[in-house]
Scaffold this motif. Structure first.
Motif, mmCIF file in Angstrom:
data_model
loop_
_atom_site.group_PDB
_atom_site.id
_atom_site.type_symbol
_atom_site.label_atom_id
_atom_site.label_comp_id
_atom_site.label_asym_id
_atom_site.label_seq_id
_atom_site.Cartn_x
_atom_site.Cartn_y
_atom_site.Cartn_z
ATOM 1 N N ASP A 11 -40.228 -13.430 12.599
ATOM 2 C CA ASP A 11 -40.640 -14.166 13.798
ATOM 3 C C ASP A 11 -40.777 -15.631 13.402
ATOM 4 O O ASP A 11 -41.611 -15.975 12.567
ATOM 5 N N VAL A 12 -39.921 -16.480 13.969
ATOM 6 C CA VAL A 12 -39.949 -17.911 13.652
ATOM 7 C C VAL A 12 -39.923 -18.696 14.962
ATOM 8 O O VAL A 12 -39.241 -18.311 15.904
ATOM 9 N N TYR A 13 -40.692 -19.779 15.004
ATOM 10 C CA TYR A 13 -40.745 -20.600 16.222
ATOM 11 C C TYR A 13 -40.685 -22.081 15.862
ATOM 12 O O TYR A 13 -41.071 -22.481 14.761
ATOM 13 N N ALA A 14 -40.208 -22.859 16.805
ATOM 14 C CA ALA A 14 -40.331 -24.317 16.718
ATOM 15 C C ALA A 14 -41.473 -24.712 17.642
ATOM 16 O O ALA A 14 -41.572 -24.194 18.759
ATOM 17 N N GLY A 15 -42.374 -25.578 17.154
ATOM 18 C CA GLY A 15 -43.535 -25.894 17.967
ATOM 19 C C GLY A 15 -44.021 -27.309 17.774
ATOM 20 O O GLY A 15 -43.622 -28.020 16.851
ATOM 21 N N SER A 16 -44.883 -27.686 18.687
ATOM 22 C CA SER A 16 -45.594 -28.952 18.564
ATOM 23 C C SER A 16 -47.072 -28.590 18.626
ATOM 24 O O SER A 16 -47.546 -28.082 19.637
ATOM 25 N N MET A 17 -47.785 -28.815 17.519
ATOM 26 C CA MET A 17 -49.118 -28.246 17.356
ATOM 27 C C MET A 17 -50.172 -29.344 17.254
ATOM 28 O O MET A 17 -49.972 -30.357 16.589
ATOM 29 N N LYS A 18 -51.308 -29.083 17.921
ATOM 30 C CA LYS A 18 -52.468 -29.955 17.784
ATOM 31 C C LYS A 18 -53.699 -29.074 17.887
ATOM 32 O O LYS A 18 -54.008 -28.532 18.946
ATOM 33 N N VAL A 28 -43.468 -28.653 14.071
ATOM 34 C CA VAL A 28 -43.333 -27.688 12.981
ATOM 35 C C VAL A 28 -42.246 -26.676 13.275
ATOM 36 O O VAL A 28 -41.906 -26.412 14.428
ATOM 37 N N LEU A 29 -41.705 -26.104 12.207
ATOM 38 C CA LEU A 29 -41.012 -24.840 12.294
ATOM 39 C C LEU A 29 -41.936 -23.852 11.602
ATOM 40 O O LEU A 29 -42.219 -23.995 10.393
ATOM 41 N N GLY A 30 -42.438 -22.882 12.350
ATOM 42 C CA GLY A 30 -43.462 -21.995 11.811
ATOM 43 C C GLY A 30 -43.043 -20.543 11.822
ATOM 44 O O GLY A 30 -42.113 -20.143 12.512
ATOM 45 N N SER A 31 -43.744 -19.751 11.027
ATOM 46 C CA SER A 31 -43.499 -18.314 10.951
ATOM 47 C C SER A 31 -44.601 -17.587 11.707
ATOM 48 O O SER A 31 -45.763 -17.970 11.650
ATOM 49 N N VAL A 312 -47.633 -25.963 21.763
ATOM 50 C CA VAL A 312 -46.566 -25.227 22.447
ATOM 51 C C VAL A 312 -45.603 -24.695 21.382
ATOM 52 O O VAL A 312 -45.437 -25.303 20.320
ATOM 53 N N GLY A 313 -45.008 -23.554 21.672
ATOM 54 C CA GLY A 313 -44.064 -22.973 20.723
ATOM 55 C C GLY A 313 -42.975 -22.197 21.437
ATOM 56 O O GLY A 313 -43.207 -21.608 22.502
ATOM 57 N N LEU A 314 -41.790 -22.197 20.838
ATOM 58 C CA LEU A 314 -40.622 -21.517 21.377
ATOM 59 C C LEU A 314 -40.029 -20.755 20.203
ATOM 60 O O LEU A 314 -39.693 -21.366 19.187
ATOM 61 N N GLY A 315 -39.937 -19.421 20.323
ATOM 62 C CA GLY A 315 -39.545 -18.676 19.126
ATOM 63 C C GLY A 315 -38.691 -17.456 19.370
ATOM 64 O O GLY A 315 -38.417 -17.063 20.501
ATOM 65 N N ILE A 316 -38.268 -16.868 18.267
ATOM 66 C CA ILE A 316 -37.484 -15.618 18.247
ATOM 67 C C ILE A 316 -38.202 -14.617 17.356
ATOM 68 O O ILE A 316 -38.650 -14.974 16.264
ATOM 69 N N PHE C 158 -11.592 -24.429 11.876
ATOM 70 C CA PHE C 158 -12.601 -25.456 11.634
ATOM 71 C C PHE C 158 -13.978 -24.929 12.013
ATOM 72 O O PHE C 158 -14.173 -24.361 13.081
ATOM 73 N N LYS C 159 -14.949 -25.124 11.117
ATOM 74 C CA LYS C 159 -16.338 -24.766 11.388
ATOM 75 C C LYS C 159 -17.238 -25.890 10.880
ATOM 76 O O LYS C 159 -16.900 -26.562 9.905
ATOM 77 N N ALA C 160 -18.396 -26.034 11.520
ATOM 78 C CA ALA C 160 -19.338 -27.054 11.070
ATOM 79 C C ALA C 160 -20.764 -26.574 11.283
ATOM 80 O O ALA C 160 -21.021 -25.684 12.100
ATOM 81 N N ASN C 161 -21.680 -27.128 10.506
ATOM 82 C CA ASN C 161 -23.115 -26.873 10.658
ATOM 83 C C ASN C 161 -23.847 -28.194 10.856
ATOM 84 O O ASN C 161 -23.599 -29.151 10.123
ATOM 85 N N LEU C 162 -24.762 -28.209 11.835
ATOM 86 C CA LEU C 162 -25.659 -29.342 12.027
ATOM 87 C C LEU C 162 -27.055 -28.858 11.678
ATOM 88 O O LEU C 162 -27.512 -27.854 12.218
ATOM 89 N N GLN C 163 -27.729 -29.581 10.766
ATOM 90 C CA GLN C 163 -28.959 -29.037 10.213
ATOM 91 C C GLN C 163 -30.096 -30.052 10.267
ATOM 92 O O GLN C 163 -29.901 -31.235 9.989
ATOM 93 N N TYR C 164 -31.290 -29.547 10.621
ATOM 94 C CA TYR C 164 -32.474 -30.390 10.794
ATOM 95 C C TYR C 164 -33.660 -29.679 10.150
ATOM 96 O O TYR C 164 -33.946 -28.531 10.479
ATOM 97 N N GLN C 165 -34.329 -30.350 9.223
ATOM 98 C CA GLN C 165 -35.553 -29.790 8.643
ATOM 99 C C GLN C 165 -36.757 -30.567 9.133
ATOM 100 O O GLN C 165 -36.865 -31.783 8.926
ATOM 101 N N PHE C 166 -37.694 -29.857 9.780
ATOM 102 C CA PHE C 166 -38.948 -30.465 10.201
ATOM 103 C C PHE C 166 -39.716 -30.954 8.979
ATOM 104 O O PHE C 166 -39.896 -30.209 8.019
ATOM 105 N N GLY C 167 -40.211 -32.194 9.040
ATOM 106 C CA GLY C 167 -41.009 -32.713 7.937
ATOM 107 C C GLY C 167 -42.418 -32.160 7.930
ATOM 108 O O GLY C 167 -43.058 -32.077 6.891
#
Lengths: 320, 320, 320
Positions: A11-18, A28-31, A312-316, C158-167
């Motif tokens: 279970d992983v989500y992208a969120g904005s946390m406060k 964040v990307l959170g678990s 807020v969070g949006l996840g799978i 052709f394939k490509a990946n776009l990648q973003y890591q949250f800080g």
């Protein structure tokens, strides 16, 4: 040689946390937005004569970074490490397993075991630190090590667990954790509750806490088809500290399309100090299949004298 | 892609333990009453022409707390991490694997690889510390890292392993561990033995011990059907320390019902210092199935000038 | 419940190693001569309508000692910990996954992902320390945590990946890692490349590096049947440091018997400081089966003003 199940959930989500008291938001990307990610091995063996042996070795992990456990220092098999014998008499289990508080808390709120967005679970089990703004009200983790647990068979929809954790304190065998919980499922109605008396910390080898903590909760849910309301009330105390923590939670799950609208509100009063926390989460959980769902959650979180938190969070979530 | 086996063993017991010199008894829920709990992955591939490739990745763990390894700091795959090629010539194996001392010690006593209740294994491999009351006589763990091992094919019931652990000491390639063991199985008779010469610590990356330790043992067992007697004798020494550790062990396994009565007595003399240790274990191991057994063990443990230890344990062992 | 694959690779070699500047040779038994050893769990679920869910939990490990991860402190699932949704639109993946630099670097040299013997990978990703003699030119690991990655579908090769890591830096959501890579496969031709802009360290929770690092590479390979030549050129820079690291690599794989002769030469110029590194590896990789191969490699490694390194290794690699 046996029939081992390899199973788990990511279970992983992208969120904005406060969190309450935070100076700013953090992306964040959170678990574990809805369920703490885990994997593991389980199996049972039919011994004949109605007897069964079983084992479970399961691990929580942080699927955002690949780190093992729920936090640094969590044992690898932080979710389960036990062996059991079952029969007409019920089940006797030895090892690390859920604490009495865990399953009743999960079943008594519509956001289940979300350590990120369930108001009830967040109040009971998730600290806000640096500086300390919230201490979990649950006495000692949602899992206990060094445990003997007896589970009754199902008796007309009623089941119960009696649980004992060895303190393993040399020269002081009286130090221990004890607790019990129950579950009644009758048609649309679910009733549950637990009591814990805790002197030993968890997880890990177990250290004496230097105090005795007590905690109980009663919870209920009723499936009306068009909606399923949830209710829980509980109380926690530490004999070394003044006052109690009293937590009321109400929630509802409303089926909608291939998913459910989920809402839960919890209020915890810390009676010594005139502090309370009020948390509301509303979200939608959409099932792509029985095993995979996507979700969106919004949480509003207030603690007396601290700036309000909003997350807020949006996840799978994917089960395997 | 291949045929991977997911396999292991969970062994948990409830016990009341008192080691020699302990001031009081401690009630525990422990892991590995008869066999150290473990899990792992193994597989083989038929390469044709009588050749086979194989691998093993297996982990000891503490099923009472869920912690990985046998102790804090043990590598995750502390039991096995290796790859091998086999053929008519035998087997060549690279990686972490059993030390030469391990399997002969397990086979030469009726309590096998019990690090809790086997007198032989306890004398050889389990320290009593805080303060130090017993140092294991085995030079460096029951597993070796960074190892090349050659195993002979079975020649009329006879098999042997030649084992070499790279010291990986920059500028000093002479530092290493070497050893060998053998097994002869002929009808009811088992003969076994090993020799080790050790300069590198285990487990982990391996550090030079600053000394050379030597250790050997000879063992035998004979299956009379009504009873199976066991015998072993061995000796360990450290070139930096005076004297030797000499260990004699006798034991017996007696089939009874769906299980066996097990008894083993070991005596170790530390020739420098006029210290000895005498340990006796008696117990019953009852099989519920081929894969699951329950056991009860009583151990009496004496070290010169220390108060006597007495421990009892009741446990379940389940293979998967 | 699902169809989980348990899969991995164990690669162990015996070698005699001397890095540039080493005072002496060290005999070692090492893990990952050609491929970093790993194991893990993966699975996919068909959601219908062309949609798929998937997950990967995979772990690097050191098969010589049984230690988890590539180094101490590496997270347990250091290779993969992610969940994904795929469809006609491509794939969206959340969690820990390869960094943009990894796969292009692996495909653009004949020694693939060998952190021991591939000149290109060694220059980019492997430090020589105590004292510091070489710093990896890749900005932040070959895997990124806390990542959202979008992968295009295959469009005419052709394939490509776009990648973003949250800080995940509280109060500073602008700190992040971003990057992209591409792959074109057309008949015998492979073209690949990547770009990274990195501010967050890896692996682990991620700390702000205090600087911005940029890195790019272009690579190609062409399969002539009788030989497959490889070529790559790339450049890395750190905004806090003067100069750039420029790496040219040429290589070739020549089928021979049931295996291939592999040769690769890389030269990295550090433009500030007039330092360069030139590394040549030649070896033979012989397949015993599709899953199992044995190899012999020789590497010559020179860094300006340091004594020349020379290393040889003989190993086995087994996939499961």
């Amino acid at each position: 040689q046996g029939s081992v199940q390899l199973t788990g959930l990511v279970d992983v989500y992208a969120g904005s946390m406060k969190a309450p008291g935070d100076a700013s938001r953090t992306a964040v990307l959170g678990s574990g937005g809805l369920t703490t990610s885990w994997f593991g091995f389980t199996g049972t063996e039919d011994l004949g004569g109605g007897l069964k042996a079983g084992f479970a070795l399961t691990s929580f992990m942080r699927a955002d970074t690949g780190a093992p456990g729920r936090f640094n220092g969590d044992p690898f098999f932080s979710r389960d490490a036990n062996v059991s014998l079952s029969g007409g008499f019920g089940t006797v289990r030895l090892g690390r397993w859920m604490a009495p508080n865990f399953l009743p808390s999960v079943l008594a709120n519509p956001l289940g075991d979300s350590f990120t967005f369930s108001p009830l679970i967040v109040h009971k089990n998730v600290g806000i630190r640096d500086p300390l703004r919230w201490a979990p009200t649950t006495p000692a983790d949602t899992g206990w090590s060094n445990q003997i647990a007896y589970s009754t068979p199902d008796i007309g929809g009623f089941k119960a667990n009696l649980q004992y954790q060895f303190g393993e304190q040399a020269g002081d065998n009286g130090k221990k954790n004890v607790g019990a919980n129950f579950f009644y499922a009758g048609g649309p109605l679910l009733l549950t509750g637990y009591y814990e008396r805790v002197q030993i910390g968890n997880p890990g080898q177990g250290a004496y806490l230097g105090t005795t903590r007590k905690d109980w909760m009663l919870g209920a849910a009723y499936d009306l088809q068009a909606a399923k309301p949830y209710l829980s009330y509980g109380q926690a105390e530490d004999e070394q500290l003044p006052g109690k923590a009293r937590t009321l939670q109400v929630g509802v799950a409303v089926p909608l399309g291939a998913g459910k609208v989920l809402a839960s509100w919890a209020k915890t009063d810390l009676t010594a100090g005139d502090v309370n926390r009020k948390t509301l989460t509303v979200g939608y959980d959409h099932h792509l299949s029985k095993r995979t769902d996507v979700y969106a959650m919004v949480m509003n979180d207030k603690i007396t004298n601290l700036s309000t938190g909003n997350s807020v969070g949006l996840g799978i979530r994917h089960r395997f």
